[in-house]
Motif scaffolding. Structure first.
Motif, mmCIF file in Angstrom:
data_model
loop_
_atom_site.group_PDB
_atom_site.id
_atom_site.type_symbol
_atom_site.label_atom_id
_atom_site.label_comp_id
_atom_site.label_asym_id
_atom_site.label_seq_id
_atom_site.Cartn_x
_atom_site.Cartn_y
_atom_site.Cartn_z
ATOM 1 N N ILE A 1 8.429 -21.454 -0.411
ATOM 2 C CA ILE A 1 8.706 -20.013 -0.494
ATOM 3 C C ILE A 1 7.401 -19.252 -0.660
ATOM 4 N N ASP A 2 7.245 -18.186 0.142
ATOM 5 C CA ASP A 2 6.109 -17.283 0.029
ATOM 6 C C ASP A 2 6.598 -16.004 -0.638
ATOM 7 N N TYR A 3 5.979 -15.651 -1.765
ATOM 8 C CA TYR A 3 6.308 -14.424 -2.483
ATOM 9 C C TYR A 3 5.188 -13.419 -2.206
ATOM 10 N N HIS A 4 5.487 -12.373 -1.466
ATOM 11 C CA HIS A 4 4.495 -11.344 -1.139
ATOM 12 C C HIS A 4 4.814 -10.126 -2.002
ATOM 13 N N SER A 5 3.939 -9.848 -2.949
ATOM 14 C CA SER A 5 4.148 -8.769 -3.910
ATOM 15 C C SER A 5 3.235 -7.593 -3.566
ATOM 16 N N ILE A 6 3.844 -6.417 -3.403
ATOM 17 C CA ILE A 6 3.084 -5.227 -3.035
ATOM 18 C C ILE A 6 3.395 -4.112 -4.040
ATOM 19 N N PRO A 7 2.392 -3.693 -4.825
ATOM 20 C CA PRO A 7 2.624 -2.542 -5.704
ATOM 21 C C PRO A 7 2.908 -1.305 -4.851
ATOM 22 N N TYR A 8 3.823 -0.462 -5.287
ATOM 23 C CA TYR A 8 4.189 0.727 -4.511
ATOM 24 C C TYR A 8 2.982 1.610 -4.206
ATOM 25 N N LYS A 9 2.048 1.703 -5.153
ATOM 26 C CA LYS A 9 0.882 2.561 -4.947
ATOM 27 C C LYS A 9 -0.016 2.058 -3.819
ATOM 28 N N SER A 10 0.133 0.783 -3.441
ATOM 29 C CA SER A 10 -0.681 0.214 -2.366
ATOM 30 C C SER A 10 -0.096 0.442 -0.975
ATOM 31 N N ILE A 11 1.163 0.856 -0.901
ATOM 32 C CA ILE A 11 1.784 1.099 0.402
ATOM 33 C C ILE A 11 1.260 2.428 0.928
ATOM 34 N N SER A 12 0.497 2.353 2.027
ATOM 35 C CA SER A 12 -0.081 3.581 2.581
ATOM 36 C C SER A 12 0.895 4.279 3.513
ATOM 37 N N ASP B 1 17.158 -5.157 18.600
ATOM 38 C CA ASP B 1 16.593 -5.325 17.268
ATOM 39 C C ASP B 1 15.906 -4.051 16.789
ATOM 40 N N ALA B 2 16.053 -3.772 15.501
ATOM 41 C CA ALA B 2 15.299 -2.724 14.834
ATOM 42 C C ALA B 2 14.188 -3.419 14.050
ATOM 43 N N GLU B 3 13.131 -2.688 13.727
ATOM 44 C CA GLU B 3 12.008 -3.310 13.043
ATOM 45 C C GLU B 3 11.474 -2.406 11.940
ATOM 46 N N LEU B 4 11.110 -3.030 10.824
ATOM 47 C CA LEU B 4 10.482 -2.358 9.702
ATOM 48 C C LEU B 4 9.052 -2.871 9.593
ATOM 49 N N LYS B 5 8.082 -1.962 9.482
ATOM 50 C CA LYS B 5 6.680 -2.330 9.290
ATOM 51 C C LYS B 5 6.144 -1.574 8.084
ATOM 52 N N ILE B 6 5.371 -2.288 7.260
ATOM 53 C CA ILE B 6 4.779 -1.688 6.069
ATOM 54 C C ILE B 6 3.286 -2.004 6.053
ATOM 55 N N ALA C 1 -5.630 -1.554 5.357
ATOM 56 C CA ALA C 1 -5.299 -2.532 6.397
ATOM 57 C C ALA C 1 -4.968 -1.815 7.703
ATOM 58 N N SER C 2 -5.423 -2.377 8.806
ATOM 59 C CA SER C 2 -5.132 -1.765 10.100
ATOM 60 C C SER C 2 -3.872 -2.353 10.740
ATOM 61 N N THR C 3 -3.442 -3.506 10.255
ATOM 62 C CA THR C 3 -2.212 -4.119 10.760
ATOM 63 C C THR C 3 -1.173 -4.144 9.637
ATOM 64 N N PRO C 4 0.107 -4.159 9.982
ATOM 65 C CA PRO C 4 1.143 -4.168 8.942
ATOM 66 C C PRO C 4 1.082 -5.430 8.082
ATOM 67 N N ALA C 5 1.250 -5.253 6.790
ATOM 68 C CA ALA C 5 1.318 -6.390 5.868
ATOM 69 C C ALA C 5 2.688 -7.044 5.935
ATOM 70 N N VAL C 6 3.716 -6.249 6.264
ATOM 71 C CA VAL C 6 5.095 -6.737 6.360
ATOM 72 C C VAL C 6 5.677 -6.247 7.682
ATOM 73 N N SER C 7 6.333 -7.151 8.399
ATOM 74 C CA SER C 7 7.037 -6.793 9.628
ATOM 75 C C SER C 7 8.320 -7.611 9.674
#
Length: 125
Positions: free
Chosen positions: A64-75, A88-93, A98-104
């Protein structure tokens, strides 16, 4: 917050207590789960402190990979809705710097993407 009711499709609202038990080793003592969504085997968890993406890998899902992102870090974040031929719909964060999404993450053609976007819009103020 009270934003969400039941959800359809491949993303579903998950019982907070079940998620709390599953993430007992990851959550801090004072951390509370606000919302949690299940995507097949993965979880998207919104706590009062951060956003956690739980990515279960392999055939058994024991790794299991746990990716933790503080809300203040989401640009910023984006949602791409499904079309007539693209089902398909897609969510990117993106996180700060960062120039590429951390989450897709991919979603089926339903309203789940809108519900998750509403939660993100609420917590990323």
């Amino acid at each position: 917050m009270g934003l969400l009711g039941g959800m359809l499709g491949n993303a579903s609202n998950v019982d907070k207590e079940d998620v709390k038990r599953e993430l007992a080793d990851i959550l801090t003592e004072s951390e509370e789960i606000d919302f949690a969504f299940k995507l097949v085997r993965d979880l998207l968890v919104f706590t009062d402190k951060r956003f956690i993406v739980v990515d279960k890998q392999g055939l058994t899902g024991k790794k299991i990979d746990y990716h933790s992102i503080p809300y203040k870090s989401i640009s910023h974040f984006s949602v791409e809705t499904a079309g007539h031929f693209d089902l398909d719909a897609e969510l990117k964060i993106w996180i700060s710097g960062a120039s590429t999404p951390a989450v897709s993450k991919q979603f089926k053609k339903d309203n789940a993407i809108y519900d998750i976007q509403k939660v993100l819009a609420t917590v990323c103020v």
